[in-house]
Enzyme design. Structure first.
Site, PDB file in Angstrom:
ATOM      1  N   GLY A 104      88.887 -38.802  28.341  1.00  0.00           N
ATOM      2  CA  GLY A 104      89.069 -37.723  29.307  1.00  0.00           C
ATOM      3  C   GLY A 104      89.110 -38.249  30.734  1.00  0.00           C
ATOM      4  N   ALA A 141      79.080 -25.657  40.647  1.00  0.00           N
ATOM      5  CA  ALA A 141      77.764 -25.182  41.050  1.00  0.00           C
ATOM      6  C   ALA A 141      77.850 -24.159  42.176  1.00  0.00           C
ATOM      7  CB  ALA A 141      76.913 -26.375  41.482  1.00  0.00           C
ATOM      8  N   ALA A 182      84.101 -37.226  27.686  1.00  0.00           N
ATOM      9  CA  ALA A 182      84.110 -36.327  28.858  1.00  0.00           C
ATOM     10  C   ALA A 182      85.352 -35.450  28.777  1.00  0.00           C
ATOM     11  CB  ALA A 182      84.096 -37.145  30.140  1.00  0.00           C
ATOM     12  N   VAL A 183      85.346 -34.552  27.783  1.00  0.00           N
ATOM     13  CA  VAL A 183      86.542 -33.759  27.477  1.00  0.00           C
ATOM     14  C   VAL A 183      86.381 -32.291  27.871  1.00  0.00           C
ATOM     15  CG1 VAL A 183      87.326 -35.282  25.612  1.00  0.00           C
ATOM     16  CG2 VAL A 183      85.709 -33.434  25.093  1.00  0.00           C
ATOM     17  N   HIS A 221      86.896 -36.498  68.795  1.00  0.00           N
ATOM     18  CA  HIS A 221      87.572 -37.793  68.594  1.00  0.00           C
ATOM     19  C   HIS A 221      86.555 -38.922  68.741  1.00  0.00           C
ATOM     20  CE1 HIS A 221      90.614 -40.899  68.738  1.00  0.00           C
ATOM     21  NE2 HIS A 221      89.997 -41.395  69.806  1.00  0.00           N
ATOM     22  N   GLY A 260      89.234 -36.510  33.405  1.00  0.00           N
ATOM     23  CA  GLY A 260      88.937 -35.349  34.256  1.00  0.00           C
ATOM     24  C   GLY A 260      87.886 -35.740  35.284  1.00  0.00           C
ATOM     25  N   VAL A 261      87.187 -34.729  35.783  1.00  0.00           N
ATOM     26  CA  VAL A 261      86.239 -34.961  36.875  1.00  0.00           C
ATOM     27  C   VAL A 261      85.119 -35.911  36.450  1.00  0.00           C
ATOM     28  CG1 VAL A 261      84.991 -33.751  38.676  1.00  0.00           C
ATOM     29  CG2 VAL A 261      86.681 -32.530  37.358  1.00  0.00           C
TER      30      VAL A 261
HETATM   31  P1  FAD Z   1      73.616 -24.481  34.312  1.00  0.00           P
HETATM   32  O1  FAD Z   1      73.438 -25.339  35.502  1.00  0.00           O
HETATM   33  O2  FAD Z   1      74.222 -25.050  33.113  1.00  0.00           O
HETATM   34  O3  FAD Z   1      72.221 -23.828  34.002  1.00  0.00           O
HETATM   35  C1  FAD Z   1      71.999 -23.004  32.923  1.00  0.00           C
HETATM   36  C2  FAD Z   1      70.524 -22.983  32.610  1.00  0.00           C
HETATM   37  O4  FAD Z   1      70.284 -21.969  31.654  1.00  0.00           O
HETATM   38  C3  FAD Z   1      69.977 -24.269  32.018  1.00  0.00           C
HETATM   39  O5  FAD Z   1      68.781 -24.630  32.642  1.00  0.00           O
HETATM   40  C4  FAD Z   1      69.728 -23.921  30.559  1.00  0.00           C
HETATM   41  O6  FAD Z   1      68.644 -24.631  29.993  1.00  0.00           O
HETATM   42  C5  FAD Z   1      69.380 -22.458  30.689  1.00  0.00           C
HETATM   43  N1  FAD Z   1      69.578 -21.685  29.462  1.00  0.00           N
HETATM   44  C6  FAD Z   1      70.657 -21.673  28.651  1.00  0.00           C
HETATM   45  N2  FAD Z   1      70.477 -20.805  27.634  1.00  0.00           N
HETATM   46  C7  FAD Z   1      69.258 -20.265  27.822  1.00  0.00           C
HETATM   47  C8  FAD Z   1      68.509 -19.309  27.114  1.00  0.00           C
HETATM   48  N3  FAD Z   1      68.967 -18.699  26.020  1.00  0.00           N
HETATM   49  N4  FAD Z   1      67.283 -19.001  27.571  1.00  0.00           N
HETATM   50  C9  FAD Z   1      66.778 -19.597  28.685  1.00  0.00           C
HETATM   51  N5  FAD Z   1      67.451 -20.495  29.396  1.00  0.00           N
HETATM   52  C10 FAD Z   1      68.683 -20.826  28.977  1.00  0.00           C
HETATM   53  N6  FAD Z   1      79.584 -28.980  39.943  1.00  0.00           N
HETATM   54  C11 FAD Z   1      79.810 -29.045  41.278  1.00  0.00           C
HETATM   55  O7  FAD Z   1      80.061 -28.012  41.902  1.00  0.00           O
HETATM   56  N7  FAD Z   1      79.740 -30.233  41.951  1.00  0.00           N
HETATM   57  C12 FAD Z   1      79.468 -31.392  41.309  1.00  0.00           C
HETATM   58  O8  FAD Z   1      79.414 -32.450  41.948  1.00  0.00           O
HETATM   59  C13 FAD Z   1      79.231 -31.357  39.904  1.00  0.00           C
HETATM   60  N8  FAD Z   1      78.956 -32.487  39.239  1.00  0.00           N
HETATM   61  C14 FAD Z   1      78.684 -32.425  37.888  1.00  0.00           C
HETATM   62  C15 FAD Z   1      78.432 -33.620  37.224  1.00  0.00           C
HETATM   63  C16 FAD Z   1      78.168 -33.598  35.859  1.00  0.00           C
HETATM   64  C17 FAD Z   1      77.858 -34.896  35.157  1.00  0.00           C
HETATM   65  C18 FAD Z   1      78.153 -32.359  35.172  1.00  0.00           C
HETATM   66  C19 FAD Z   1      77.840 -32.307  33.720  1.00  0.00           C
HETATM   67  C20 FAD Z   1      78.435 -31.173  35.824  1.00  0.00           C
HETATM   68  C21 FAD Z   1      78.718 -31.187  37.190  1.00  0.00           C
HETATM   69  N9  FAD Z   1      79.034 -30.032  37.903  1.00  0.00           N
HETATM   70  C22 FAD Z   1      79.294 -30.103  39.245  1.00  0.00           C
HETATM   71  C23 FAD Z   1      79.100 -28.715  37.248  1.00  0.00           C
HETATM   72  C24 FAD Z   1      77.804 -27.931  37.535  1.00  0.00           C
HETATM   73  O9  FAD Z   1      76.704 -28.678  37.058  1.00  0.00           O
HETATM   74  C25 FAD Z   1      77.856 -26.570  36.856  1.00  0.00           C
HETATM   75  O10 FAD Z   1      79.017 -25.888  37.271  1.00  0.00           O
HETATM   76  C26 FAD Z   1      76.649 -25.739  37.230  1.00  0.00           C
HETATM   77  O11 FAD Z   1      75.460 -26.375  36.854  1.00  0.00           O
HETATM   78  C27 FAD Z   1      76.717 -24.358  36.561  1.00  0.00           C
HETATM   79  O12 FAD Z   1      75.604 -23.625  36.922  1.00  0.00           O
HETATM   80  P2  FAD Z   1      75.014 -22.469  35.973  1.00  0.00           P
HETATM   81  O13 FAD Z   1      73.837 -21.927  36.713  1.00  0.00           O
HETATM   82  O14 FAD Z   1      76.089 -21.543  35.593  1.00  0.00           O
HETATM   83  O15 FAD Z   1      74.543 -23.191  34.645  1.00  0.00           O
HETATM   84  P1  NAD Z   2      87.691 -31.762  32.731  1.00  0.00           P
HETATM   85  O1  NAD Z   2      88.256 -30.519  32.198  1.00  0.00           O
HETATM   86  O2  NAD Z   2      87.685 -31.989  34.196  1.00  0.00           O
HETATM   87  O3  NAD Z   2      88.438 -33.021  32.099  1.00  0.00           O
HETATM   88  C1  NAD Z   2      88.510 -33.233  30.734  1.00  0.00           C
HETATM   89  C2  NAD Z   2      89.728 -34.095  30.461  1.00  0.00           C
HETATM   90  O4  NAD Z   2      89.671 -34.538  29.117  1.00  0.00           O
HETATM   91  C3  NAD Z   2      91.024 -33.341  30.630  1.00  0.00           C
HETATM   92  O5  NAD Z   2      91.893 -34.061  31.462  1.00  0.00           O
HETATM   93  C4  NAD Z   2      91.561 -33.236  29.212  1.00  0.00           C
HETATM   94  O6  NAD Z   2      92.980 -33.224  29.142  1.00  0.00           O
HETATM   95  C5  NAD Z   2      90.975 -34.475  28.567  1.00  0.00           C
HETATM   96  N1  NAD Z   2      90.846 -34.410  27.116  1.00  0.00           N
HETATM   97  C6  NAD Z   2      90.436 -33.366  26.361  1.00  0.00           C
HETATM   98  N2  NAD Z   2      90.428 -33.710  25.054  1.00  0.00           N
HETATM   99  C7  NAD Z   2      90.836 -35.008  24.986  1.00  0.00           C
HETATM  100  C8  NAD Z   2      91.022 -35.932  23.930  1.00  0.00           C
HETATM  101  N3  NAD Z   2      90.808 -35.574  22.670  1.00  0.00           N
HETATM  102  N4  NAD Z   2      91.446 -37.185  24.215  1.00  0.00           N
HETATM  103  C9  NAD Z   2      91.669 -37.559  25.521  1.00  0.00           C
HETATM  104  N5  NAD Z   2      91.521 -36.699  26.559  1.00  0.00           N
HETATM  105  C10 NAD Z   2      91.106 -35.447  26.308  1.00  0.00           C
HETATM  106  O7  NAD Z   2      86.216 -31.866  32.111  1.00  0.00           O
HETATM  107  P2  NAD Z   2      85.017 -32.845  32.424  1.00  0.00           P
HETATM  108  O8  NAD Z   2      85.472 -34.015  33.194  1.00  0.00           O
HETATM  109  O9  NAD Z   2      84.329 -33.050  31.126  1.00  0.00           O
HETATM  110  O10 NAD Z   2      84.104 -31.957  33.333  1.00  0.00           O
HETATM  111  C11 NAD Z   2      83.692 -30.658  32.902  1.00  0.00           C
HETATM  112  C12 NAD Z   2      83.553 -29.736  34.053  1.00  0.00           C
HETATM  113  O11 NAD Z   2      82.358 -30.035  34.777  1.00  0.00           O
HETATM  114  C13 NAD Z   2      84.656 -29.877  35.096  1.00  0.00           C
HETATM  115  O12 NAD Z   2      85.801 -29.143  34.742  1.00  0.00           O
HETATM  116  C14 NAD Z   2      83.999 -29.303  36.292  1.00  0.00           C
HETATM  117  O13 NAD Z   2      84.113 -27.916  36.233  1.00  0.00           O
HETATM  118  C15 NAD Z   2      82.542 -29.725  36.123  1.00  0.00           C
HETATM  119  N6  NAD Z   2      82.281 -30.913  36.958  1.00  0.00           N
HETATM  120  C16 NAD Z   2      82.521 -30.833  38.291  1.00  0.00           C
HETATM  121  C17 NAD Z   2      82.310 -31.932  39.092  1.00  0.00           C
HETATM  122  C18 NAD Z   2      82.599 -31.830  40.549  1.00  0.00           C
HETATM  123  O14 NAD Z   2      82.699 -30.727  41.050  1.00  0.00           O
HETATM  124  N7  NAD Z   2      82.717 -32.930  41.266  1.00  0.00           N
HETATM  125  C19 NAD Z   2      81.860 -33.120  38.539  1.00  0.00           C
HETATM  126  C20 NAD Z   2      81.646 -33.179  37.170  1.00  0.00           C
HETATM  127  C21 NAD Z   2      81.855 -32.052  36.390  1.00  0.00           C
END
Ligand code: FAD
Ligand code: NAD
Length: 474
Positions: free
Chosen positions: A190, A329, A278-279, A453, A192-193
């Site tokens: 993947g 987020a 990371a799909v 600037h 992606g991000v």
């Molecule tokens: P979450 O943050 O997923 O929180 C949900 C919470 O609900 C969790 O604590 C979970 O335990 C809890 N929960 C779930 N089900 C239940 C239940 N039944 N009962 C009680 N609790 C429950 N986004 C950005 O904007 N910028 C970034 O730089 C960025 N980087 C990222 C990097 C990575 C590696 C990953 C994986 C994601 C990244 N994201 C980023 C995406 C971002 O983390 C999510 O979009 C964001 O956390 C979503 O917020 P949320 O509150 O909807 O859910």
């Molecule tokens: P993504 O959707 O950004 O990228 C996933 C990629 O995997 C896509 O390009 C897709 O075509 C590819 N893919 C899917 N199945 C595949 C396969 N079988 N073989 C090869 N490639 C395949 O998803 P992500 O990178 O996992 O991140 C998930 C989400 O988390 C993001 O969409 C974003 O919303 C959030 N996130 C945000 C940030 C940020 O804001 N900087 C950072 C990390 C994550």
């Protein structure tokens, strides 16, 4: 039975922010969360603070310093020899940042009088929520009732059948934050991000990184011109990004992962020390009792909501990654605030078409609004202006000349339709474009705004001037 004005399910950036805003507005608020840290302690902050935005940025910053010292410090006349990376220390630093911030939210909950209920919540219907404790004590389930419920259960990593995650050899984004040593060869499924951000971390520390992307296009959601430039620059950095490459099997033998990949019509085999899957991510809504409570989920598991995050059930709302729209987020938090204010009788609105995106590679990719290809496809008449960082005094002083800024304006009204940037610190630069769009600004508004600037933001200024053919420094 405990009775609250609002029960929020999930304490990620959607849920914990909603809970704080509800409490600020005078509502008796409880927030249930199931997260348990690797040390066995419940922790607030959800994916974002525990295994997402914050820890990934901590590693990106550490690895950026390492790369700078090794490859760019000499350009500034700084001679450094024998720089080494203590991966354990880097990961421990990341863990400390996470602990400080998640404990900070517990402090905010105390300050705002929010009741933190530790456990897994399930909707029972009739505005009741059952909580199964995550900690061993107390062992019994409890039930709370509320006048309003906000579902903010977030998302979890998506999986694919060919690559079963074991969190040792084949890891998801969570496992990839905790490698104890730099993998010699790292495969990533993947481009992606997450693939780009975490692939960059480990490449900077010395891994040979190969990223397999199933689609023929790189970052299809970004502006194509930006994506093309980024692909070129990442390639030069050493990220081996293979498009049209679909992983068919991934098997672990000993300490190695062998991946079979279909590239175009041929099959290739590659062996890695570690493989990151990371799909994408999927909504975390299984087992929340949606059906029992009459809440509709779509075919992919997202809670179905209207433009104001209302579900089909009166008094029940859903926000963040669990609903439609970008999984970001800041989008989750804005929806959390809006729902709290809606409950309090206000008229908030979150414009989903004005959410900024940032990919924290280096250079960074940041954008808001429509891409040029989307405007073309829609037959919209527009004017474009762009400016390369190569011609920016500040970027030159920093030695960061890759990339450019592009501004797209409506051909008739000059309204800003989109801003796209690839370059140093564009995660900060994009905020100006977001504000301009939020105020329904024109490209002329940015062009008429005085920019300090020398700053990187002058590149945005020049790109806006360029919409009208008035760029000064190229
Ligand atoms: P979450 O943050 O997923 O929180 C949900 C919470 O609900 C969790 O604590 C979970 O335990 C809890 N929960 C779930 N089900 C239940 C239940 N039944 N009962 C009680 N609790 C429950 N986004 C950005 O904007 N910028 C970034 O730089 C960025 N980087 C990222 C990097 C990575 C590696 C990953 C994986 C994601 C990244 N994201 C980023 C995406 C971002 O983390 C999510 O979009 C964001 O956390 C979503 O917020 P949320 O509150 O909807 O859910
Ligand atoms: P993504 O959707 O950004 O990228 C996933 C990629 O995997 C896509 O390009 C897709 O075509 C590819 N893919 C899917 N199945 C595949 C396969 N079988 N073989 C090869 N490639 C395949 O998803 P992500 O990178 O996992 O991140 C998930 C989400 O988390 C993001 O969409 C974003 O919303 C959030 N996130 C945000 C940030 C940020 O804001 N900087 C950072 C990390 C994550």
């Amino acid at each position: 039975m405990q009775n609250d004005d609002v029960v929020v399910i999930g304490a990620g950036p959607g849920g914990y922010v909603a809970a704080i805003r509800c409490a600020q507005l005078g509502m008796k608020t409880a927030c249930v969360d199931a997260w348990v840290s690797p040390g066995g302690k419940p922790a607030l902050g959800g994916t974002c603070l525990n295994v997402g935005c914050i820890p990934s940025k901590a590693l990106l910053d550490s690895s950026h310093h390492f790369e700078h010292i090794n490859h760019h410090a000499a350009d500034h006349g700084i001679a450094v020899t024998g720089a080494t990376m203590d991966v354990g220390k880097m990961v421990a630093r990341k863990n400390k940042i996470v602990a400080t911030l998640t404990q900070g939210i517990a402090g905010l909950f105390r300050k705002n009088g929010i009741d933190w209920l530790q456990g897994r919540a399930r909707l029972l219907g009739e505005m009741r929520v059952e909580i199964e404790p995550t900690a061993k004590q107390p062992a019994q389930k409890t039930v709370v009732a509320a006048r309003h419920i906000i579902i903010a259960t977030g998302s979890v990593p998506a999986t694919i059948p060919p690559a079963r995650v074991d969190q040792t050899h084949i890891v998801d984004s969570t496992g990839a934050l905790d490698f104890q040593q730099v993998p010699g060869r790292l495969g990533v499924i993947g481009a992606g991000v997450i693939g780009l951000e975490l692939g960059s971390v480990w490449r900077r520390l010395g891994s040979e990184v190969v990223i397999f992307e199933a689609l023929p296009d790189f970052l299809p959601g970004a502006d194509h011109q930006i994506a093309r430039e980024a692909l070129k620059v990442f390639g030069k950095q050493g990220l081996d990004i293979r498009l049209n490459a679909k992983v068919k099997t991934a098997s672990v033998a000993g300490d190695a992962v062998t991946v079979e990949v279909g590239v175009d019509s041929a099959n290739e085999r590659e062996t890695f020390d570690r493989l990151i899957v990371a799909v994408g991510r999927r909504p975390n809504t299984a087992g929340i009792g949606a059906q029992e409570a009459g809440i509709e989920l779509d075919e992919r598991g997202f809670v179905v909501v209207d433009a104001d995050c209302r579900t089909r059930v009166d008094g029940v709302y859903a926000v963040g990654d669990a609903v439609r729209g970008p999984m970001l987020a800041h989008k989750a938090s804005e929806e959390g605030i809006a729902v709290a204010e809606l409950i309090a009788g206000q008229k908030p609105h979150v414009a989903l078409d004005r959410i900024p995106w940032v990919i924290y590679t280096w250079p960074e990719i940041a954008w808001i609004g429509a891409t040029e290809q989307a405007l073309k496809a829609a037959g919209r008449e527009y004017r474009a202006g762009s400016f390369p960082f190569m011609a920016s005094g500040r970027a030159r002083a920093m030695g960061e000349t890759d990339g450019f800024v592009k501004v797209l304006g409506d051909a008739r009204t000059d309204a800003i339709l989109g801003v796209h940037a690839f370059g140093p610190n564009t995660s900060e630069l994009i905020a100006e474009a977001v504000l301009a769009m939020e105020f329904d600004g024109s490209t002329e508004d940015i062009a008429r705004t005085v920019h300090a600037h020398p700053t990187l933001a002058e590149a945005l200024h020049e790109a806006a001037l360029g919409v009208d053919g008035r760029t000064l420094h190229i």
